[in-house]
Design a protein around this motif. Structure first.
Motif, mmCIF file in Angstrom:
data_model
loop_
_atom_site.group_PDB
_atom_site.id
_atom_site.type_symbol
_atom_site.label_atom_id
_atom_site.label_comp_id
_atom_site.label_asym_id
_atom_site.label_seq_id
_atom_site.Cartn_x
_atom_site.Cartn_y
_atom_site.Cartn_z
ATOM 1 N N MET A 1 39.925 65.320 42.203
ATOM 2 C CA MET A 1 38.582 64.647 41.930
ATOM 3 C C MET A 1 38.980 63.013 42.261
ATOM 4 S SD MET A 1 36.363 64.728 38.437
ATOM 5 C CE MET A 1 36.418 63.104 37.614
ATOM 6 N N THR A 2 38.073 62.428 43.123
ATOM 7 C CA THR A 2 38.216 61.085 43.148
ATOM 8 C C THR A 2 37.060 60.263 42.370
ATOM 9 O OG1 THR A 2 36.627 61.091 45.075
ATOM 10 C CG2 THR A 2 38.915 61.271 45.482
ATOM 11 N N ASP A 3 37.322 58.810 41.794
ATOM 12 C CA ASP A 3 36.517 58.304 41.325
ATOM 13 C C ASP A 3 35.269 57.933 42.049
ATOM 14 O OD1 ASP A 3 38.158 57.881 38.946
ATOM 15 O OD2 ASP A 3 38.966 56.241 39.736
ATOM 16 N N ALA A 4 34.075 57.930 41.625
ATOM 17 C CA ALA A 4 32.801 57.610 42.061
ATOM 18 C C ALA A 4 33.076 56.181 42.491
ATOM 19 C CB ALA A 4 31.663 57.965 41.385
ATOM 20 N N PRO A 5 32.347 55.599 43.697
ATOM 21 C CA PRO A 5 32.355 54.348 44.167
ATOM 22 C C PRO A 5 31.218 53.705 43.304
ATOM 23 C CG PRO A 5 31.736 55.901 45.891
ATOM 24 C CD PRO A 5 31.937 56.884 44.934
ATOM 25 N N ARG A 6 31.553 52.495 42.744
ATOM 26 C CA ARG A 6 30.802 51.789 41.938
ATOM 27 C C ARG A 6 30.813 50.315 42.244
ATOM 28 N NH1 ARG A 6 34.386 52.006 36.605
ATOM 29 N NH2 ARG A 6 36.179 50.993 37.400
ATOM 30 N N ARG A 7 29.877 49.319 41.892
ATOM 31 C CA ARG A 7 29.756 48.075 42.291
ATOM 32 C C ARG A 7 31.032 47.506 41.309
ATOM 33 N NH1 ARG A 7 27.355 43.768 39.412
ATOM 34 N NH2 ARG A 7 27.125 42.007 40.906
ATOM 35 N N THR A 8 31.728 46.487 41.830
ATOM 36 C CA THR A 8 32.857 45.824 41.125
ATOM 37 C C THR A 8 32.141 44.493 40.689
ATOM 38 O OG1 THR A 8 34.636 46.972 42.506
ATOM 39 C CG2 THR A 8 35.048 44.872 41.550
ATOM 40 N N VAL A 9 32.451 44.178 39.517
ATOM 41 C CA VAL A 9 32.126 42.953 39.012
ATOM 42 C C VAL A 9 33.225 42.023 39.026
ATOM 43 C CG1 VAL A 9 31.451 41.302 36.889
ATOM 44 C CG2 VAL A 9 30.240 43.464 37.346
ATOM 45 N N TYR A 10 33.175 41.241 40.135
ATOM 46 C CA TYR A 10 34.684 40.476 40.514
ATOM 47 C C TYR A 10 34.814 39.152 39.886
ATOM 48 C CZ TYR A 10 38.476 39.049 43.586
ATOM 49 O OH TYR A 10 39.690 38.806 43.967
ATOM 50 N N LEU A 11 35.659 39.280 39.291
ATOM 51 C CA LEU A 11 36.000 37.778 38.270
ATOM 52 C C LEU A 11 37.400 37.438 38.649
ATOM 53 C CD1 LEU A 11 33.637 38.440 35.379
ATOM 54 C CD2 LEU A 11 33.354 36.800 37.101
ATOM 55 N N ASP A 12 37.884 37.702 39.657
ATOM 56 C CA ASP A 12 39.379 37.365 40.013
ATOM 57 C C ASP A 12 39.551 35.973 41.120
ATOM 58 O OD1 ASP A 12 42.204 37.221 39.363
ATOM 59 O OD2 ASP A 12 42.559 38.781 40.693
ATOM 60 N N HIS A 13 38.369 35.271 41.227
ATOM 61 C CA HIS A 13 38.367 34.175 42.215
ATOM 62 C C HIS A 13 39.516 33.353 42.228
ATOM 63 C CE1 HIS A 13 34.439 35.287 43.892
ATOM 64 N NE2 HIS A 13 34.136 35.748 42.954
ATOM 65 N N GLY A 14 40.086 33.144 41.056
ATOM 66 C CA GLY A 14 41.234 32.383 40.905
ATOM 67 C C GLY A 14 42.469 32.846 41.692
ATOM 68 N N ALA A 15 42.372 34.168 42.081
ATOM 69 C CA ALA A 15 43.556 34.537 42.992
ATOM 70 C C ALA A 15 42.993 34.550 44.150
ATOM 71 C CB ALA A 15 43.989 35.955 42.206
ATOM 72 N N SER A 16 41.890 35.512 44.433
ATOM 73 C CA SER A 16 41.287 35.455 45.994
ATOM 74 C C SER A 16 39.629 35.565 45.633
ATOM 75 C CB SER A 16 41.782 36.736 46.719
ATOM 76 O OG SER A 16 43.003 36.449 47.126
ATOM 77 N N GLN A 184 43.672 25.412 43.537
ATOM 78 C CA GLN A 184 42.305 25.723 42.674
ATOM 79 C C GLN A 184 41.387 24.591 42.795
ATOM 80 O OE1 GLN A 184 41.946 28.345 41.164
ATOM 81 N NE2 GLN A 184 44.238 29.437 41.575
ATOM 82 N N ALA A 185 41.758 23.393 43.500
ATOM 83 C CA ALA A 185 40.511 22.314 43.546
ATOM 84 C C ALA A 185 39.893 22.584 44.767
ATOM 85 C CB ALA A 185 41.271 21.113 43.588
ATOM 86 N N ALA A 186 40.650 23.079 45.907
ATOM 87 C CA ALA A 186 39.765 23.470 47.058
ATOM 88 C C ALA A 186 38.590 24.156 47.232
ATOM 89 C CB ALA A 186 41.008 23.820 48.175
ATOM 90 N N GLY A 187 37.541 23.532 47.670
ATOM 91 C CA GLY A 187 36.357 24.330 47.569
ATOM 92 C C GLY A 187 35.329 24.094 46.409
ATOM 93 N N HIS A 188 36.126 24.156 45.352
ATOM 94 C CA HIS A 188 35.790 23.982 43.744
ATOM 95 C C HIS A 188 35.172 22.744 43.561
ATOM 96 C CE1 HIS A 188 36.087 28.349 43.179
ATOM 97 N NE2 HIS A 188 37.455 28.473 43.073
#
Lengths: 386, 81
Positions: A1-16, A184-188
């Motif tokens: 069984m595979t996990d159903a696709p779902r929307r990711t709430v992405y809060l790792d912008h500090g990494a990528s 962490q400054a570039a762009g922000h």
């Protein structure tokens, strides 16, 4: 069984950053599908197109960052390579460097190697919010001859913005260089390298600049002689000379560059340039909403500056009595929230903040995040920590 | 057209590909007909891109590059198509 696709709430912008703004994926694909030739070498049409793509990306990045001559910006594999280059290209045995206590491993590890080679590394403690105090840095710089002051522009753990311009004045007054990790400054943040005072400033392409992974930028001020990390083919000039050419940017770009990555970064910086105010205003607003929401949850302690104080859109928290990695796992598994627990490649910062043993839960807010995302995370945390 | 029908041009070499493309951009913006060409051996040890202009436009091109602080590192007159 595979996990159903779902929307990711992405809060790792500090990494990528993810997702990428319009045009970035297309630019990467186009560079592979249509301009696959080596840039800077052949003068045939496809090679020229690849060369121009890089020239224009460099020109547009320079415009965004306030660099007058775009040749002073080198494209590297990322901020880490830039940090290595500016440190190892400048510091020699017997030199002394003053560095803050809240640096990323991209700074501390090269400095560790340099220390073993005879560079004296003096660390200045930041305060309990992770903010570097210019007065303390000045005292340390004035205590002994100093070759360089090294500091991040903003923290990848607390989001604190450091007084880089003041530190540059302190460094220059002492005859030292100011070397800055700008990841962490570039762009922000609005960054004007023409007036900031940094002698070298390194940044990632894939964080706040919204480009793809695998490409970064290093600014070196005009006239600063920094030894290159790598030697090799550059295509353009002096191929018969045994030594690396000294002309920029080729001195620092030996070998075939990451043309697709640079193409994507070019598209990204054009997007950021034309949407900078709205992007920064929105991510700042969302980060504050998150910050204030976290403070309202029992058992959560937020690290770094208080709400309303300057910060980039990173908010880290300690969950009292529950390990951050368990919280991150539950957020991902039950709610589809992507956040990062641990030390964030910055044990020095966690040592300063007293969170070395536990680590923290880091929320990096950025492009594409919404109020609904923040509310979902806050609701999820309230359930998990109830 | 055969290379035997070639006519004179002025070709400039630059220290880097970046510098060559910056010069190309400047000259094009200011109305000079400029063509990137493979750097000929006769302008030194370059192996990248050089810029070719019509002989009658060369003095103005050189003045514009000089004004912008973008002087070429090499200059040669050569026959081309």
């Amino acid at each position: 069984m595979t996990d159903a696709p779902r929307r990711t709430v992405y809060l790792d912008h500090g990494a990528s950053s993810w997702p990428k703004p319009p045009g970035v994926v297309e630019a990467v694909a186009s560079a592979i599908a249509e301009y696959g030739a080596n840039p800077g070498r052949g003068a045939y049409a496809m090679g020229l197109a690849a060369s121009r793509l890089i020239f224009e990306a460099r020109r547009d990045a320079a415009m965004l960052l306030g660099v007058r001559d775009s040749a002073d910006l080198a494209f590297l594999s990322g901020c880490t390579e830039g940090c290595n280059l500016m440190l190892k290209g400048v510091l020699r045995p017997g030199d002394r460097v003053v560095v803050s206590s809240v640096e990323h491993n991209a700074i501390t590890r090269p400095l560790h190697v340099l220390e073993q080679r005879g560079v004296r590394v003096d660390v200045v403690e930041a305060d309990e919010r992770g903010v570097v105090d210019a007065g303390r840095m000045e005292e340390a710089v004035d205590a002994a001859p100093t070759r360089a002051v090294v500091c991040q522009h903003a923290s990848n753990v607390t989001g604190a913005i450091q007084p880089v311009a003041d530190l540059a004045d302190i460094a220059h007054s002492a005859g030292a260089l100011m070397l800055v990790d700008g990841a962490q400054a570039a762009g922000h943040l609005p960054v004007d390298l023409g007036s900031l005072g940094a002698d070298a400033w390194s940044a990632s392409g894939h964080k706040g600049l919204l480009g793809p992974q695998g490409v970064g930028l290093l600014y070196l001020r005009p006239g600063l002689d920094v030894e290159e990390l790598s030697q090799g083919g550059t295509g353009g000039s002096n191929s018969e000379e045994p030594g690396q050419p000294t002309a920029r940017p080729e001195r620092y770009e030996a070998g075939t560059p990451n043309t697709p990555g640079i193409a994507g970064l070019g598209a990204a910086v054009r997007y950021v340039s034309s949407h900078a105010d709205e992007l920064r205003s929105e991510e700042r607003r969302l980060a504050r909403r998150l910050h204030e929401g976290l403070l309202a949850i029992d058992g959560v302690r937020v690290l770094g500056p208080e709400p309303g104080e300057p910060r980039v859109p990173i908010v880290s928290a300690v969950t009292l009595g529950v390990a951050p990695d368990r919280v991150a796992f539950e957020l991902d598994r039950r709610y589809g929230v992507a956040v990062r627990a641990g030390l964030h490649c910055s044990p020095a910062t966690h040592r300063t903040l007293g969170t070395l043993e536990t680590g923290a839960l880091r929320f990096g807010v950025g492009f594409g995040d919404t109020d609904a995302d923040i509310d979902l995370v806050l609701g999820a945390l309230a359930e998990i920590l109830a | 057209m055969s290379l035997r029908e070639a006519r004179p041009f002025v070709v400039y070499g630059f220290a880097t590909t970046h510098a060559a493309l910056a010069a190309e951009s400047l000259l094009k913006d200011l109305g000079i007909a400029v063509v990137p060409v493979p750097a000929p051996k006769s302008i030194g040890s370059l192996c990248g891109i050089a810029l070719r202009v019509e002989p009658e436009e060369a003095p103005r091109a050189e003045q514009l590059l000089s004004n912008a602080g973008m002087e070429p590192t090499a200059r040669v007159e050569m026959d081309d198509l």
